[in-house]
Each structure stands twice: as structure tokens, then as C-alpha cells.
Design an enzyme around this catalytic site. Structure first.
Site, mmCIF file in Angstrom:
data_model
loop_
_atom_site.group_PDB
_atom_site.id
_atom_site.type_symbol
_atom_site.label_atom_id
_atom_site.label_comp_id
_atom_site.label_asym_id
_atom_site.label_seq_id
_atom_site.Cartn_x
_atom_site.Cartn_y
_atom_site.Cartn_z
ATOM 1 N N HIS A 77 12.215 35.002 -65.029
ATOM 2 C CA HIS A 77 12.833 33.705 -65.316
ATOM 3 C C HIS A 77 13.282 33.080 -64.002
ATOM 4 O O HIS A 77 13.845 33.761 -63.145
ATOM 5 C CB HIS A 77 14.033 33.955 -66.231
ATOM 6 C CG HIS A 77 14.811 32.743 -66.615
ATOM 7 N ND1 HIS A 77 16.050 32.448 -66.081
ATOM 8 C CD2 HIS A 77 14.549 31.756 -67.507
ATOM 9 C CE1 HIS A 77 16.520 31.347 -66.631
ATOM 10 N NE2 HIS A 77 15.624 30.896 -67.497
ATOM 11 N N GLU B 276 9.259 32.081 -76.337
ATOM 12 C CA GLU B 276 10.347 32.635 -75.532
ATOM 13 C C GLU B 276 11.672 32.524 -76.268
ATOM 14 O O GLU B 276 11.977 31.499 -76.855
ATOM 15 C CB GLU B 276 10.421 31.872 -74.213
ATOM 16 C CG GLU B 276 11.539 32.317 -73.292
ATOM 17 C CD GLU B 276 11.496 31.582 -71.959
ATOM 18 O OE1 GLU B 276 12.575 31.448 -71.342
ATOM 19 O OE2 GLU B 276 10.414 31.140 -71.533
ATOM 20 N N HIS C 232 14.557 28.917 -76.794
ATOM 21 C CA HIS C 232 15.845 28.746 -76.106
ATOM 22 C C HIS C 232 17.022 29.273 -76.916
ATOM 23 O O HIS C 232 18.176 28.877 -76.692
ATOM 24 C CB HIS C 232 16.071 27.258 -75.778
ATOM 25 C CG HIS C 232 16.667 27.021 -74.429
ATOM 26 N ND1 HIS C 232 17.957 26.583 -74.236
ATOM 27 C CD2 HIS C 232 16.158 27.152 -73.183
ATOM 28 C CE1 HIS C 232 18.210 26.445 -72.950
ATOM 29 N NE2 HIS C 232 17.124 26.795 -72.285
#
Length: 386
Positions: free
Chosen positions: A289, A213, A189
Site C-alpha cells: 500500500h 481491496e 475501502h
């Protein structure tokens, strides 16, 4: 001569939990739906959509690419989260209209399906090992075979080994419970600063994540070459990148395995289809996403159905952001989002394939929202990335 499908009206609906819907209607009465939104900036994006109406009203909805070029290149200043998200919602709605007018799903207009179903993943928390196990069991029972969770909470620029080991506890517990039968993605994140990424990877690597990610924020993509050289875990990024020009150097540098453009942020179906084709040329996969609503998810699935390098699709059904209102609350044909053994079946309905429940939108609009992401601070009072 083709039916002109003259665009007549725009309507916006700001609804909880944190979404914005766009309804475009043609003079012939065909309706298209889009989701133009930046989470926490709904009113700003709505204003941008309203500013762009003048270039779209009166045009033929068939001329999707011409409209896209006008909306992008027609202003001297271009790109970025607000502009590209407003464009994305308009673009989604135009593809929805065109598909309905021709009575085919959007993926047929993109060249046809390359698969019969799409592999899906969902979110679980990531804050407490006991809660994570319970949430994962619930998702598996609901049909999922892959999940994603936050890798960490707030982190110092140089954090302690205790915090790093704590970050690995959740995935360790999941591996003990499920073995390798559950695929687990870990979202950094953008919370982890460059100096800590490799040390965190050391803690996570034994548990074989599906991918990591946003190991660093997209403004630090130059650091990915060091991360890619350090680990065999696939690296994913791209939710905060908004056009093919943003992805160009990322792909050419060869340090990424999975790109994650968002169908409500990266210029819509038109642009993400082009980005996916660029990625394929570099042997990079795409996993759009999508922590948003049903129109954004439907648009992402149209891309997935048509792109050979699409590998897995995020969705927000039951996500922790959606308290009180969920994705399916705004859909009449909820069956299209049924998860069967980890997959969603190929859509058959024309356009985006999702029937928006406008009555539900009208009621929810009375509530609206003013969602903003949390502001985190560290023990010393300084700002921490959320």
C-alpha cells in the site's frame, strides 16, 4: 571493524499535502530519510518519533535489527498504527543510511534483485463515470497499464439495489472503453458492511476486476472466509495491519490472495520484508500500500525488487489527495519514478535510491498541514465509513 555510523540527529518536516518526513544524520555526515506518518495523525506520530529518539541517538546505524527490536519490545505496550508508523520512518532512514554507507541499493542488502522492473498502478477517481474515463485515458497516456478506484461512495449497512448497480457503472464504462487491456483494481475501502459484500460482488464480477481491496474492515477479517468462498476475484487487504503478528492469522486461515502492508505503517522495510516472506510461505502475493510520498514509495520499491511474491505497486503520483503538492515536488532525481510501459525500472542509486529535495521541504514546512480525512454522514444523519 565496521564503520560505526553513530546516529547523531533527528529532524522532522511536516509538509503538505499530508506527509511527515524524518531526516536522520550520523556523526560521519551520512543522511537517511524516512516517512513516519499516519494520515490525519502527523503530530501524534511526530511525538512518538521524538519519544523514541532516546533509544536511537548514539547507536550505530548499522544495527538496524537491534534498534528495531528495542523500539518494538522496549516498551511494555506495543504495536498499533502510531507506534508502528513511527518505527517505520526510523527503520526506512536507517536502511537508507546503511545502503549509502556501503554504496549499494537497499534491495542488495536484502539479498539482491529478483526482477528488473516493477509493475505499477495509480489511482483514478471513482465518483463519476465520465471523469473516470478521462482520468484513465490520462493515466494510460502517462504510461500506466493498471489503475485502481474506489468501488463505492458512502453506503448504508443495508443499501439499495440502485446504489449497488451504480457502484458497477464505473468499471463497466472502463471495460467498454479499454476492454481487457487495462487492469482495474477496486477498493471497497472498508465502506461496505458484511451484509452487502456478496451482493456488490454480484454486480462487479462480470467486469473482471484485478482485485477487490478491503472488502470488509480488517477488524472483520473473519468474514473473509465467506467472501473467498463466494468469488473467484482475488481478495486484497492489509493496509490497516501493522506487524507480522497482525498478519499471522490472516495468512494461516487461507482466505486472502494479496496482502498490502504499508511501508510507512507496518514497521518499515525490516518488518514488511518479514511479512512478505511469511506470505510467500502461504502462496500469497504482496502489493504494498502506498498513497504517500517519495520516501515511502522508494522503500516499497526496495521490497518489490527483492521479494519474489511482489506483484504490483501502488503510487500516489497525481493522486486526488495531493492538491497543490505532489510526490515529485520533493524529489531531486525525479527520473527514478519514470513509468515506462507500466513499469518502474530497477533502482541503481545507493540507499533508498531517492534524493529528497531538502530545500523544497524547508519551504513547504512553512505551510505545513492539518490534513484529516472527511467525515461522511448518510441521509439519516448517521456516520458512514470513509
Amino acid at each position: 571493524m565496521e564503520n560505526q555510523l553513530i546516529i547523531e540527529r533527528f529532524e522532522l518536516f511536516k509538509v503538505p499535502p499530508r506527509w511527515l518526513f524524518l531526516k536522520i544524520t550520523t556523526k560521519e555526515g551520512i543522511i537517511g530519510w524516512g516517512e513516519p506518518i499516519v494520515e490525519g495523525k502527523a503530530d501524534t506520530v511526530a511525538a512518538c518519533v521524538k519519544e523514541m529518539e532516546q533509544y536511537v541517538i548514539g547507536q550505530s546505524a548499522h544495527r538496524i535489527q537491534d534498534i528495531w527490536q528495542i523500539l518494538y519490545r522496549g516498551g511494555f505496550y506495543r504495536g498499533g498504527a502510531i507506534h508502528m508508523s513511527a518505527m517505520a520512518g526510523i527503520d526506512q532512514a536507517l536502511w537508507d543510511i546503511k545502503g549509502k554507507a556501503l554504496n549499494v541499493p537497499v534491495y542488495q542488502l536484502l539479498g539482491g534483485a529478483v526482477r528488473d522492473k516493477m509493475k505499477m498502478y495509480c489511482w483514478i477517481g471513482g465518483d463519476n463515470p465520465d471523469v473516470v474515463i478521462q482520468q484513465a485515458k490520462e493515466k494510460v497516456a502517462a504510461g500506466f497499464r493498471a489503475v485502481k478506484m474506489n468501488a463505492t461512495g458512502p453506503l448504508e449497512w443495508i443499501t439499495t439495489q440502485t446504489e449497488l448497480k451504480k457502484a458497477a457503472e464505473n468499471i463497466r464504462k472502463l471495460r467498454e472503453e479499454f476492454g481487457d487491456s487495462l487492469e482495474i483494481g477496486l477498493d471497497f475501502h472498508g465502506r461496505v458492511h458484511k451484509s452487502m459484500v456478496r451482493r456488490l460482488i454480484d454486480e462487479l464480477e462480470p467486469y473482471r476486476p484485478m482485485f477487490i481491496e478491503e472488502p470488509v474492515l480488517s477488524e472483520h477479517n473473519e468474514a473473509l472466509k465467506h467472501i473467498a468462498a463466494y468469488t473467484s476475484i482475488p481478495i486484497a487487504t492489509g493496509e490497516r495491519m501493522f506487524s507480522r503478528w497482525d498478519f499471522k492469522s490472516l495468512l494461516s486461515e487461507g482466505n486472502i490472495d494479496i496482502i498490502q502492508p504499508d511501508l510507512s505503517h507496518a514497521g518499515g522495510i525490516s518488518e514488511v520484508f518479514r511479512i512478505a516472506a511469511m506470505a510467500e510461505a502461504y502462496d500469497v502475493s504482496i502489493a504494498p500500500h502506498c498513497p504517500l510520498g517519495p520516501v515511502s514509495l522508494a522503500a516499497a520499491l526496495q521490497i518489490d525488487f527483492a521479494c519474489p511474491n511482489a506483484v504490483i505497486q501502488e503510487n500516489s503520483i497525481g493522486i486526488h489527495y495531493n492538491q497543490g503538492f505532489d510526490l515529485l515536488d520533493y524529489v531531486s532525481n525525479t527520473e527514478v519514478f519514470t513509468i515506462r510501459d507500466g513499469y518502474i525500472d530497477l533502482f541503481e542509486r545507493p540507499g533508498l535510491g531517492v534524493e529528497v529535495n531538502e530545500a523544497a521541504l524547508m519551504e513547504a514546512q512553512k505551510i505545513g498541514h492539518q490534513w484529516t480525512n472527511p467525515i461522511w454522514r448518510l441521509e439519516d444523519g448517521s456516520f458512514a465509513e470513509w
